[in-house]
Design an enzyme around this catalytic site. Structure first.
Site: not given
Length: 849
Positions: A299, A443
């Site tokens: 990224d 998550d």
């Protein structure tokens, strides 16, 4: 033969007459010693010459170089020798001592006989555990137990009855604590809950001060904090009552039946050196190469990452924006990959070569299994471990979650996805729309959504990957702030207590995890509560001090003993309070804001792989702790003044609050100690190990050695002095991996008598893949780390926290403005002087006259 006492004195006088003692302290010491000899030392000391007696009885005093406080040291030593020291061993046993030894021997025999009883054998309780696990609950028994529990909780008792009740149950608790098996542990939990529920009932029904508005308001705030702690205790017992400890499951023998796996390694701003080892380890995984694809998800859009991926032969994926941070990065890669399963590793987490083989087997046996999570193990110390110098001695902050709580969650089918070191089945992941992007803890939110759709999860406690911990306290706190904010966001946006799909046990596991991160405000309340009485003179617990003592102490003592029994290998007593204190100020605000405005806050990436060139005290991060220390210290001084000048009927209340303040200062001292950052000068962390290797010399000779540590750039080996002399500038290190030997060319960078430091020469991709597989990715690398950790002993843990607390205040004074270091020097001198007065042990045997 016994010497004449007068001759001993004459010899002693002649000996000291030859020593030039002219100072007044020296004369005082000499006169004190001669007087002591004349009065008391009339026995011959076996094996000791008469003129050496001062060195035996006063080993810490030098008559040649006397000091001002030596006469006081002599008096203390004399008092200790005659009144406190264990009596010297006699040549014969007489009278009372003989009878005492006979009684002790008989009692020992009876205890050994008792220990042989069947109900004290481990096999008995293991069988009982199995029977209890299989036994169906009887509604009548449960109802009767509930009625008895309600009576025990709600019946009021006078101080004597409460003391007898709590003491009797504590004796039973200690008996259960000595018994093996899960069933005694469950009985301990029942006793702890009984006492804690009784305390909460007493607090709610008998301790609020309705006559004082300020006392009532502050009392309600404290009661709410205690209710929070009680609820966390209750849910923790439920969560960990029977940890599953799931083993690895074997795969089919035919590798053609193994599924295809895509490995995602997301990165944003980390250095390439941090990512390199993870990619090399992924390339060496024991899995069919035609069913394994590795993706570097960048990224940061960096050219050196693209070139590295091309050189080592892995896929490189990037995107034009950083929308939704890590979750968006993974979701973007899902669209460009096709594997049946997705394994995700943070860029600093290095998997062992057996990672997929040990974790994929459960998927093939359960088509509804969507997630398998493994622990986050760290081979570098976090700020607590590095700054407090207890790396691999005390379980770290995450040890409890990955060592016990996740196993407890696994029993209830509530294992959380932790963002790394995990495998997810692609079908269910795509069914929920990919990794959750609504919160910054993508998550845990992802696993919650999988569970809502009826999918299962699993946890394998074996450490199958290892990574870098946060380097600085500020980075560590920043990471925890993100976790706390994200959990509060989930609680607000996707509350596990509501909504479809979850079973009650799963709702409680998720709710407890989210509740844990709301500990900031309750912890601050506990750190400030005693000041309400000491500074504001208001009663926030409106009850006699003796009743507070008889209710609070059992509540805390029982829970400490039970938690030490349950969590002893994964969290030591009192350390959890230090961890929470460090985080409390910083997570209080973001969690509160997230509960009311859940969409505020952005994802922050945890920095890894940084350096700390010089030691320094982090004044910015420690300001909240220093403020709390000053407030509690001021409250302590006011409490001392009130003991002297206050009314006599408040002495017990003042003493109780002073004890509370001292405990707060103890915990705050540990928090202050963490703020003193230690040096971190190695970009490549060394991992301490011990396994055999061979050194090949240019002549072809082989030397046997032990690898004692390694890093990504080199290693250190230990060998005999003769072998070390033969090692030159160039050497090949031969390591074994799965029965196959690999040779690595290294250069000698330093050489000691038995230790040689080596630097890796060939760092080409093919060589580094093999080197990482022989070092970081060894299948048995990390298993022994937790096994070697000591089990919790509450008193020992208390002593360790006290030592750390004193060290923290010393660091604070040393780093403070001008007068404080001088104050520390004075304090150290006074402490050293006080220590010099301590009596010293002597090891002698006195003969009979």
């Amino acid at each position: 033969m016994k010497e004449d006492f007068s001759s001993i004195l004459r010899a002693r006088y002649r000996y000291y007459a030859g020593v030039k003692v002219v100072s007044l302290p020296g004369k005082c010491v000499l006169v004190s010693w001669l007087l002591f000899s004349a009065l008391f030392l009339r026995n011959r000391i076996a094996g000791c010459e008469s003129w050496r007696l001062p060195e035996v009885f006063f080993p810490h005093i030098s008559l040649i170089r006397p000091q001002l406080l030596d006469p006081l040291r002599i008096l203390v030593q004399v008092f200790w020798l005659f009144f406190m020291r264990t009596p010297p061993q006699k040549s014969r046993t007489r009278g009372f001592s003989r009878r005492l030894r006979y009684a002790v021997g008989g009692a020992k025999g009876r205890l050994q006989g008792l220990a042989n009883k069947a109900w004290l054998q481990p096999s008995f309780w293991q069988t009982r555990d199995a029977n209890v696990a299989r036994r169906h609950r009887q509604p009548l028994t449960i109802a009767l137990a509930a009625v008895l529990a309600v009576l025990c909780i709600t019946v009021p008792l006078d101080p004597l009855a409460q003391f007898v009740f709590a003491t009797a149950l504590f004796g039973i608790l200690l008996v259960f604590n000595r018994l093996p098996g899960r069933f005694p542990q469950m009985l301990m939990i029942v006793l702890s809950l009984l006492i804690s529920c009784r305390y909460i009932w007493w607090r709610c029904s008998s301790t609020l001060n309705f006559d004082d508005p300020l006392g009532l308001a502050l009392g309600i705030v404290l009661l709410l904090a205690e209710l929070y702690a009680w609820l966390v205790l209750l849910l923790g017992y439920f969560q960990n009552i029977w940890p599953l400890n799931r083993p690895a499951k074997s795969l089919p023998k035919d590798t053609a039946d193994w599924p295809s796996v895509d490995i995602f390694v997301p990165s944003y701003n980390e250095d390439l050196e941090v990512v390199r080892a993870t990619i090399y380890a992924c390339q060496g995984l024991d899995w069919p190469k035609d069913k394994l694809e590795i993706y570097l998800l960048d990224d940061g859009r960096r050219d050196d990452f693209r070139d590295f991926a091309r050189d080592v032969g892995v896929h490189y994926i990037t995107r034009d924006d950083n929308r939704h941070a890590k979750a968006g990065n993974i979701n973007n890669a899902l669209k460009q990959s096709r594997g049946e399963y997705v394994a995700i590793f943070d860029c600093d987490h290095i998997p062992t070569r057996a990672f997929l083989q040990l974790s994929m087997g459960w998927f093939l046996g359960d088509p509804k299994l969507a997630l398998v999570q493994t622990p986050h193990h760290f081979f570098s110390p976090d700020p607590f471990e590095r700054n407090l110098s207890n790396f691999r001695k005390v379980p770290n902050e995450g040890g409890l979650f990955y060592g016990l709580i996740q196993n407890g969650n696994d029993l209830w089918n509530g294992t959380f996805f932790c963002g790394s070191c995990a495998i997810i089945r692609r079908g269910p992941l795509e069914e929920i729309g990919g990794v959750a992007v609504e919160t910054v803890t993508e998550d845990a939110h992802t696993s919650l959504r999988l569970h809502r759709l009826g999918y299962n999860s699993a946890y394998i406690r074996a450490p199958l990957a290892a990574g870098l911990a946060t380097e600085t306290l500020s980075a560590h706190i920043g990471q925890r702030i993100r976790w706390a904010r994200g959990m509060a966001q989930i609680l607000r946006l996707d509350n596990p207590l509501r909504g479809p799909g979850l079973k009650l046990r799963q709702r409680l596991c998720y709710f407890n995890a989210m509740l844990h991160f709301l500990s900031g405000i309750p912890r601050l309340v506990f750190l400030l509560a005693p000041l309400a009485f000491l500074l504001l003179h208001t009663y926030i617990i409106y009850a006699p001090a003796i009743m507070i003592f008889l209710y609070v102490l059992p509540h805390m003592l029982y829970s400490s003993v039970v938690n030490a029994k349950i969590q002893g290998r994964y969290r030591h007593s009192f350390w959890g309070e230090v961890y929470e204190t460090v985080l409390s100020w910083y997570i209080a605000r973001p969690t509160t804001v997230a509960l009311f405005a859940p969409h505020k806050g952005t994802f922050n990436v945890t920095a890894k792989g940084g350096l700390i060139h010089e030691k320094y005290f982090d004044w910015v991060m420690s300001r909240p702790y220093i403020l709390l220390v000053l407030l509690n210290a001021f409250g302590f001084l006011v409490g001392l003044w009130r003991l002297y000048a206050g009314p006599s009927n408040e002495i017990s209340a003042v003493l109780l609050n002073l004890f509370w303040v001292v405990y707060n200062l103890l915990i705050l001292g540990g928090a202050v100690a963490v703020a003193a950052e230690a040096k971190q000068l190695r970009s490549d962390h060394r991992v301490q190990v011990r396994f055999p290797v061979a050194l090949e010399l240019p002549s072809g000779h082989l030397l046997h050695a032990q690898l004692v540590d390694f890093s990504l750039s080199g290693a250190r080996v230990e060998l005999s002095p003769d072998a070390a002399e033969q090692v030159g500038q160039q050497v090949n290190v031969i390591m074994d991996r799965a029965g196959r030997e690999y040779s690595f060319a290294m250069t000698t960078v330093f050489k000691g008598r038995e230790v040689v430091g080596l630097r890796l020469c060939d760092q080409s991709p093919s060589s580094m893949v093999n080197y990482v597989q022989c070092t970081f990715a060894r299948a048995d690398n990390w298993v022994s780390w937790k096994q070697n950790m000591s089990v919790d002993k509450p008193l020992t843990s208390m002593a360790a926290v006290m030592s750390i607390s004193i060290q923290g205040y010393r660091r604070l004074l040393r780093a403070g403005p001008r007068p404080l270091p001088q104050l520390l020097t004075t304090i150290n001198a006074l402490v050293g002087m006080a220590k010099s007065l301590r009596p010293q042990p002597i090891l002698i045997r006195v003969e009979e006259a």
